[in-house]
Write a protein that holds these residues in place. Sequence first.
Motif, PDB file in Angstrom:
ATOM      1  N   ASP A 113      34.228  11.351 -19.352  1.00 48.44           N
ATOM      2  CA  ASP A 113      34.172  12.750 -19.349  1.00 48.44           C
ATOM      3  C   ASP A 113      33.682  13.350 -17.710  1.00 48.44           C
ATOM      4  O   ASP A 113      32.625  12.938 -17.525  1.00 48.44           O
ATOM      5  CB  ASP A 113      32.877  13.055 -20.249  1.00 48.44           C
ATOM      6  N   LYS A 114      34.718  13.907 -17.222  1.00 42.19           N
ATOM      7  CA  LYS A 114      34.730  14.282 -15.778  1.00 42.19           C
ATOM      8  C   LYS A 114      33.847  15.972 -15.727  1.00 42.19           C
ATOM      9  O   LYS A 114      33.636  16.289 -14.670  1.00 42.19           O
ATOM     10  CB  LYS A 114      35.854  14.380 -15.143  1.00 42.19           C
ATOM     11  N   SER A 115      33.431  16.146 -16.913  1.00 41.53           N
ATOM     12  CA  SER A 115      33.058  17.747 -16.770  1.00 41.53           C
ATOM     13  C   SER A 115      31.339  17.773 -16.549  1.00 41.53           C
ATOM     14  O   SER A 115      30.913  18.724 -16.488  1.00 41.53           O
ATOM     15  CB  SER A 115      33.080  18.251 -18.195  1.00 41.53           C
ATOM     16  N   ARG A 116      30.840  16.507 -16.698  1.00 38.62           N
ATOM     17  CA  ARG A 116      29.324  16.377 -16.546  1.00 38.62           C
ATOM     18  C   ARG A 116      28.892  15.154 -15.914  1.00 38.62           C
ATOM     19  O   ARG A 116      29.605  14.029 -15.864  1.00 38.62           O
ATOM     20  CB  ARG A 116      28.502  16.502 -17.949  1.00 38.62           C
ATOM     21  N   ASP A 117      27.743  15.093 -15.302  1.00 40.59           N
ATOM     22  CA  ASP A 117      27.258  13.784 -14.534  1.00 40.59           C
ATOM     23  C   ASP A 117      26.916  12.880 -15.739  1.00 40.59           C
ATOM     24  O   ASP A 117      26.685  13.203 -16.760  1.00 40.59           O
ATOM     25  CB  ASP A 117      26.039  14.340 -13.733  1.00 40.59           C
ATOM     26  N   PHE A 118      26.656  11.677 -15.214  1.00 37.60           N
ATOM     27  CA  PHE A 118      26.288  10.601 -16.058  1.00 37.60           C
ATOM     28  C   PHE A 118      24.608  10.144 -15.739  1.00 37.60           C
ATOM     29  O   PHE A 118      24.328   9.804 -14.692  1.00 37.60           O
ATOM     30  CB  PHE A 118      27.056   9.360 -15.756  1.00 37.60           C
ATOM     31  N   ILE A 119      24.018  10.367 -16.825  1.00 36.69           N
ATOM     32  CA  ILE A 119      22.372  10.032 -16.586  1.00 36.69           C
ATOM     33  C   ILE A 119      22.234   8.543 -17.166  1.00 36.69           C
ATOM     34  O   ILE A 119      22.528   8.322 -18.156  1.00 36.69           O
ATOM     35  CB  ILE A 119      21.591  11.080 -17.339  1.00 36.69           C
ATOM     36  N   THR A 120      21.888   7.892 -16.274  1.00 40.66           N
ATOM     37  CA  THR A 120      21.347   6.356 -16.603  1.00 40.66           C
ATOM     38  C   THR A 120      19.981   6.101 -15.994  1.00 40.66           C
ATOM     39  O   THR A 120      19.322   6.638 -15.655  1.00 40.66           O
ATOM     40  CB  THR A 120      22.622   5.579 -16.109  1.00 40.66           C
ATOM     41  N   HIS A 121      19.786   4.608 -15.977  1.00 44.08           N
ATOM     42  CA  HIS A 121      18.339   4.132 -15.699  1.00 44.08           C
ATOM     43  C   HIS A 121      18.355   3.255 -14.484  1.00 44.08           C
ATOM     44  O   HIS A 121      19.482   2.663 -14.103  1.00 44.08           O
ATOM     45  CB  HIS A 121      17.962   3.299 -16.869  1.00 44.08           C
ATOM     46  N   ASN A 122      17.316   2.937 -14.039  1.00 44.52           N
ATOM     47  CA  ASN A 122      17.138   1.952 -12.725  1.00 44.52           C
ATOM     48  C   ASN A 122      16.835   0.725 -13.404  1.00 44.52           C
ATOM     49  O   ASN A 122      16.136   0.599 -14.593  1.00 44.52           O
ATOM     50  CB  ASN A 122      16.138   2.627 -11.848  1.00 44.52           C
ATOM     51  N   PHE A 123      17.158  -0.380 -12.856  1.00 44.00           N
ATOM     52  CA  PHE A 123      16.766  -1.613 -13.298  1.00 44.00           C
ATOM     53  C   PHE A 123      15.443  -2.352 -11.981  1.00 44.00           C
ATOM     54  O   PHE A 123      15.501  -1.705 -10.981  1.00 44.00           O
ATOM     55  CB  PHE A 123      17.680  -2.595 -13.132  1.00 44.00           C
ATOM     56  N   ALA A 124      14.934  -3.149 -12.241  1.00 42.57           N
ATOM     57  CA  ALA A 124      13.867  -3.813 -11.672  1.00 42.57           C
ATOM     58  C   ALA A 124      13.740  -5.273 -11.933  1.00 42.57           C
ATOM     59  O   ALA A 124      14.374  -5.847 -13.071  1.00 42.57           O
ATOM     60  CB  ALA A 124      12.424  -3.232 -11.925  1.00 42.57           C
ATOM     61  N   VAL A 125      13.066  -5.989 -10.985  1.00 41.57           N
ATOM     62  CA  VAL A 125      13.077  -7.450 -11.288  1.00 41.57           C
ATOM     63  C   VAL A 125      11.633  -8.055 -10.839  1.00 41.57           C
ATOM     64  O   VAL A 125      11.229  -7.398  -9.450  1.00 41.57           O
ATOM     65  CB  VAL A 125      13.830  -8.471 -10.422  1.00 41.57           C
ATOM     66  N   LYS A 126      10.994  -8.704 -11.608  1.00 37.31           N
ATOM     67  CA  LYS A 126       9.595  -9.101 -11.082  1.00 37.31           C
ATOM     68  C   LYS A 126       9.710 -10.499 -11.092  1.00 37.31           C
ATOM     69  O   LYS A 126      10.214 -11.469 -11.711  1.00 37.31           O
ATOM     70  CB  LYS A 126       8.707  -8.907 -12.514  1.00 37.31           C
ATOM     71  N   ILE A 127       8.966 -10.959  -9.826  1.00 40.24           N
ATOM     72  CA  ILE A 127       9.099 -12.243  -9.222  1.00 40.24           C
ATOM     73  C   ILE A 127       7.657 -12.909  -9.367  1.00 40.24           C
ATOM     74  O   ILE A 127       6.855 -12.134  -8.570  1.00 40.24           O
ATOM     75  CB  ILE A 127       9.854 -12.557  -7.988  1.00 40.24           C
ATOM     76  N   ILE A 128       7.464 -13.898  -9.798  1.00 34.98           N
ATOM     77  CA  ILE A 128       6.278 -14.811  -9.853  1.00 34.98           C
ATOM     78  C   ILE A 128       6.546 -16.047  -9.050  1.00 34.98           C
ATOM     79  O   ILE A 128       7.254 -16.734  -9.602  1.00 34.98           O
ATOM     80  CB  ILE A 128       5.434 -14.912 -10.950  1.00 34.98           C
ATOM     81  N   LEU A 129       5.759 -16.554  -7.912  1.00 32.11           N
ATOM     82  CA  LEU A 129       6.303 -17.823  -7.404  1.00 32.11           C
ATOM     83  C   LEU A 129       4.900 -18.491  -7.252  1.00 32.11           C
ATOM     84  O   LEU A 129       3.819 -18.002  -6.636  1.00 32.11           O
ATOM     85  CB  LEU A 129       6.807 -17.528  -5.831  1.00 32.11           C
ATOM     86  N   ILE A 130       4.745 -19.680  -7.705  1.00 30.30           N
ATOM     87  CA  ILE A 130       3.871 -20.605  -7.892  1.00 30.30           C
ATOM     88  C   ILE A 130       3.771 -21.686  -7.105  1.00 30.30           C
ATOM     89  O   ILE A 130       4.971 -22.382  -7.303  1.00 30.30           O
ATOM     90  CB  ILE A 130       3.280 -20.892  -9.194  1.00 30.30           C
ATOM     91  N   THR A 131       3.430 -21.902  -5.949  1.00 31.45           N
ATOM     92  CA  THR A 131       3.383 -23.192  -5.130  1.00 31.45           C
ATOM     93  C   THR A 131       2.475 -23.911  -5.151  1.00 31.45           C
ATOM     94  O   THR A 131       1.178 -23.715  -4.910  1.00 31.45           O
ATOM     95  CB  THR A 131       3.850 -22.773  -3.547  1.00 31.45           C
ATOM     96  N   ASN A 132       2.755 -25.132  -5.791  1.00 33.04           N
ATOM     97  CA  ASN A 132       1.712 -26.042  -6.388  1.00 33.04           C
ATOM     98  C   ASN A 132       0.944 -25.473  -7.153  1.00 33.04           C
ATOM     99  O   ASN A 132       1.420 -25.203  -8.317  1.00 33.04           O
ATOM    100  CB  ASN A 132       0.810 -26.787  -4.932  1.00 33.04           C
TER     101      ASN A 132
END
Length: 212
Positions: free
Chosen positions: A112-131
């Motif tokens: 549909d080119k008569s209106r904008d497309f409303i969508t969502h953002n994405f995210a990534v959560k990172i946890i790093l455990i060294t030793n």
Amino acid sequence: MRRFITLLFILLATACTTKKSTSQNKTDTLSKFSIKKRKTDSLIAMGDRPDSEQEGNTFKEVLSEKLTSYNKIQNIDTLVVDEKDSMRVHCKFYCLHDSSLIVPKRYMWGGDKSRDFITHNFAVKIILITNRDTVLTKIFVKKDFTPELYDAIRKYATFIDFKFEGYNTKLKNKLLFESSISIPLTDVGVPVYLAIDKKGKYEILDQYAIKH
């Protein structure tokens, strides 16, 4: 004799009628083909194509895949060992369901080119455990990669996916992650990279830094 001449005349008349009919059918077929071709050429000239002419997935398939991705959560859980150090990586890639990303209608190449497309953002959560120490806990979003993005990508794009590429020795022993930040429903986007060392320090890289 007269019967023979009459019969011959009828056969000739029938043959002429059949030839004319065949010729007319052929002309009609060519005419329909020409109209269809002009219509297709017109669509291509406007930057569009009918679904039957599309390369790869159709717009409906791309849209369906996008809508399905809203409810998917991608988890990465891996262990990397480097001599005496062990690094446990936990990643969670997910949709924010914020309805804050508005893609202009001009990018709707098959919908549909008569209106904008409303969508969502994405995210990534990172946890790093060294030793046994948690050296990094952070949620990365698009704005963290802003310096590497073009203006249109910065405004209208979002994370498409997130992958762990491994422990990269060429980057001085860093954990390497790859993502694509693209405008939804299009192939307009750029690859971006995230490198994290064993102490939890991270940097944003572009594709040229990875190649070199």
